[in-house]
Design a protein around this motif. Structure first.
Motif, PDB file in Angstrom:
ATOM      1  N   GLY A   1      16.001  -5.050  11.881  1.00  0.00           N
ATOM      2  CA  GLY A   1      15.634  -6.984  11.289  1.00  0.00           C
ATOM      3  C   GLY A   1      17.423  -7.286  10.992  1.00  0.00           C
ATOM      4  N   VAL A   2      17.910  -7.744  12.786  1.00  0.00           N
ATOM      5  CA  VAL A   2      18.642  -8.229  11.871  1.00  0.00           C
ATOM      6  C   VAL A   2      19.242  -9.484  12.229  1.00  0.00           C
ATOM      7  CG1 VAL A   2      18.574  -8.518  14.807  1.00  0.00           C
ATOM      8  CG2 VAL A   2      21.282  -8.329  14.007  1.00  0.00           C
ATOM      9  N   GLY A   3      17.784 -10.272  12.305  1.00  0.00           N
ATOM     10  CA  GLY A   3      17.345 -11.286  12.285  1.00  0.00           C
ATOM     11  C   GLY A   3      18.025 -12.788  13.052  1.00  0.00           C
TER      12      GLY A   3
ATOM     13  N   SER B   1      11.240  -9.468  16.238  1.00  0.00           N
ATOM     14  CA  SER B   1      11.176 -11.687  16.321  1.00  0.00           C
ATOM     15  C   SER B   1      11.831 -12.199  17.235  1.00  0.00           C
ATOM     16  CB  SER B   1      11.320 -12.292  15.100  1.00  0.00           C
ATOM     17  OG  SER B   1      11.224 -14.192  15.264  1.00  0.00           O
ATOM     18  N   GLU B   2      11.278 -12.704  19.076  1.00  0.00           N
ATOM     19  CA  GLU B   2      12.207 -12.813  19.392  1.00  0.00           C
ATOM     20  C   GLU B   2      13.076 -13.951  19.111  1.00  0.00           C
ATOM     21  OE1 GLU B   2       7.706 -13.131  20.492  1.00  0.00           O
ATOM     22  OE2 GLU B   2       9.280 -11.887  20.397  1.00  0.00           O
ATOM     23  N   GLY B   3      12.274 -15.093  18.463  1.00  0.00           N
ATOM     24  CA  GLY B   3      12.677 -16.059  17.732  1.00  0.00           C
ATOM     25  C   GLY B   3      14.321 -15.966  17.111  1.00  0.00           C
ATOM     26  N   MET B   4      14.371 -14.534  16.197  1.00  0.00           N
ATOM     27  CA  MET B   4      15.479 -15.268  15.065  1.00  0.00           C
ATOM     28  C   MET B   4      16.035 -13.779  16.017  1.00  0.00           C
ATOM     29  SD  MET B   4      14.422 -15.370  12.283  1.00  0.00           S
ATOM     30  CE  MET B   4      15.357 -14.664  10.716  1.00  0.00           C
ATOM     31  N   LEU B   5      15.652 -13.416  17.152  1.00  0.00           N
ATOM     32  CA  LEU B   5      16.700 -12.202  18.129  1.00  0.00           C
ATOM     33  C   LEU B   5      17.957 -13.430  18.986  1.00  0.00           C
ATOM     34  CD1 LEU B   5      14.842  -8.951  19.317  1.00  0.00           C
ATOM     35  CD2 LEU B   5      17.240  -8.626  18.080  1.00  0.00           C
ATOM     36  N   LEU B   6      17.104 -14.627  19.207  1.00  0.00           N
ATOM     37  CA  LEU B   6      17.454 -15.599  20.592  1.00  0.00           C
ATOM     38  C   LEU B   6      18.898 -15.614  19.590  1.00  0.00           C
ATOM     39  CD1 LEU B   6      17.369 -17.617  22.748  1.00  0.00           C
ATOM     40  CD2 LEU B   6      16.603 -19.026  20.886  1.00  0.00           C
ATOM     41  N   TYR B   7      18.768 -16.720  18.027  1.00  0.00           N
ATOM     42  CA  TYR B   7      20.392 -16.908  17.368  1.00  0.00           C
ATOM     43  C   TYR B   7      20.724 -15.541  17.677  1.00  0.00           C
ATOM     44  CZ  TYR B   7      18.004 -21.033  16.509  1.00  0.00           C
ATOM     45  OH  TYR B   7      17.336 -22.160  16.669  1.00  0.00           O
ATOM     46  N   ALA B   8      20.136 -14.410  17.394  1.00  0.00           N
ATOM     47  CA  ALA B   8      21.503 -13.059  17.216  1.00  0.00           C
ATOM     48  C   ALA B   8      21.957 -12.883  18.352  1.00  0.00           C
ATOM     49  CB  ALA B   8      20.575 -11.439  16.636  1.00  0.00           C
ATOM     50  N   LYS B   9      21.661 -13.453  20.085  1.00  0.00           N
ATOM     51  CA  LYS B   9      22.090 -12.714  21.022  1.00  0.00           C
ATOM     52  C   LYS B   9      23.423 -14.166  21.140  1.00  0.00           C
ATOM     53  CE  LYS B   9      19.082 -10.684  23.158  1.00  0.00           C
ATOM     54  NZ  LYS B   9      17.481 -10.695  23.765  1.00  0.00           N
ATOM     55  N   ARG B  10      22.747 -14.992  20.382  1.00  0.00           N
ATOM     56  CA  ARG B  10      24.061 -16.106  20.255  1.00  0.00           C
ATOM     57  C   ARG B  10      25.128 -15.969  19.857  1.00  0.00           C
ATOM     58  NH1 ARG B  10      20.598 -21.196  19.915  1.00  0.00           N
ATOM     59  NH2 ARG B  10      19.084 -21.732  21.934  1.00  0.00           N
ATOM     60  N   ARG B  11      25.022 -15.478  18.533  1.00  0.00           N
ATOM     61  CA  ARG B  11      26.153 -15.174  17.456  1.00  0.00           C
ATOM     62  C   ARG B  11      26.863 -14.561  18.841  1.00  0.00           C
ATOM     63  NH1 ARG B  11      24.236 -15.941  11.871  1.00  0.00           N
ATOM     64  NH2 ARG B  11      25.586 -17.843  11.372  1.00  0.00           N
ATOM     65  N   ALA B  12      26.169 -12.988  18.430  1.00  0.00           N
ATOM     66  CA  ALA B  12      27.295 -12.203  19.206  1.00  0.00           C
ATOM     67  C   ALA B  12      28.182 -12.288  20.696  1.00  0.00           C
ATOM     68  CB  ALA B  12      26.151 -10.649  19.553  1.00  0.00           C
ATOM     69  N   ALA B  13      27.541 -13.760  21.315  1.00  0.00           N
ATOM     70  CA  ALA B  13      28.203 -13.585  21.919  1.00  0.00           C
ATOM     71  C   ALA B  13      29.204 -14.602  22.103  1.00  0.00           C
ATOM     72  CB  ALA B  13      27.419 -14.452  23.511  1.00  0.00           C
ATOM     73  N   LYS B  14      29.271 -15.667  21.222  1.00  0.00           N
ATOM     74  CA  LYS B  14      30.100 -16.635  20.386  1.00  0.00           C
ATOM     75  C   LYS B  14      31.441 -15.643  19.575  1.00  0.00           C
ATOM     76  CE  LYS B  14      30.650 -20.952  17.827  1.00  0.00           C
ATOM     77  NZ  LYS B  14      29.473 -21.330  17.159  1.00  0.00           N
TER      78      LYS B  14
END
Ligand SMILES: C[S@@+](CC[C@H](N)C(=O)[O-])C[C@H]1O[C@@H](n2cnc3c(N)ncnc32)[C@H](O)[C@@H]1O
Length: 226
Positions: A56-58, A78-91
């Motif tokens: 549940g990385v959110g 939740s693909e919605g939450m994961l989208l933000y996690a992916k952006r954060r990890a990339a940043k």
């Protein structure tokens, strides 16, 4: 590993997180600054080694506490939450494998991870014991399961108030505020090594270890899992 059909409750909770994902960090900003950030640091002190699974990385709020040489895998349904996690990890340039997965049906083999962590997740998982049993399955036998959770207050009248309010909170957010999390951890096959109160007896840090299964228990588990 087969992916099971999602229960109505799971579909409903997932939809709520997808809907609320874009407001999530903003909504939690004050609590994050005041307390959650500090508690997250405390949780990461309990981790042993760099290989772990986050449930549940959110939106990825724990990523900044991962060590730079972490071998991390993180899941969320939740693909919605994961989208933000992916952006954060990339940043951040954080090395983490992010996967869309339901903790109630983990797509990993048994004994895959030495450390498994979850922060404020099992309050939303529709069947928390089933989810934690999956955690138990993928955790190595001398591994650790560390959690930050809010639980049902021990105080009788406050507990009853939380029971009354729970359906309203669940309806809006998918979060349960009256879970018996310590009991659920034990039911799933862990022993609790540490249960530290962080705020009253509602917000807690747990460190749990898998209970060694006897041959008999192992047979029963594998019969249940087909
Ligand atoms: C309250 S948020 C916490 C997010 C993050 N752990 C944090 O500390 O900010 C709960 C997260 O658990 C995820 N979640 C709830 N039930 C889940 C399930 N059955 N499988 C995987 N993720 C789940 C939600 O999508 C959401 O991202």
């Amino acid at each position: 590993m087969k992916s099971a059909a999602l229960s109505n409750e799971t579909v409903d909770t997932k939809a709520k997180y997808n809907r609320n994902a874009r407001w999530y960090d903003l909504f939690e900003f004050i609590t994050e600054v005041l307390v959650y950030g500090y508690w997250r640091k405390e949780l990461f002190k309990m981790m042993k080694g760099d290989k772990f699974l986050e449930i549940g990385v959110g939106t990825g709020k724990n990523l900044r506490y991962y060590s730079t040489d972490a071998h991390a895998t993180a899941i969320d349904f939740s693909e919605g939450m994961l989208l933000y996690a992916k952006r954060r990890a990339a940043k951040m340039g954080q090395n983490v494998t992010l996967k869309n997965m339901d903790v109630q049906n983990l797509q990993f083999g048994a004994n895959s991870f030495p450390n498994i962590l979850a922060t404020f997740v099992f309050c939303s998982v529709p069947d928390p014991v089933r989810g934690m049993k999956e955690v138990r399955r993928v955790c190595i036998s001398n591994g650790r399961f560390v959690l930050l959770e809010h639980v049902r207050p021990k105080n009788t009248w406050l507990g009853k108030l939380f029971d009354r309010l729970n359906p309203i909170v669940v309806k809006r957010t998918g979060v349960n505020i009256n879970r018996y999390t310590a009991e659920n951890i034990r039911k799933a096959g862990f022993e609790i090594e540490l249960e530290r109160n962080l705020l009253g007896n509602v917000f807690k840090l747990f460190v749990a270890r898998p209970v060694k299964l006897t041959r008999n228990m192992e047979d029963k588990e594998s019969q249940k899992n087909g």
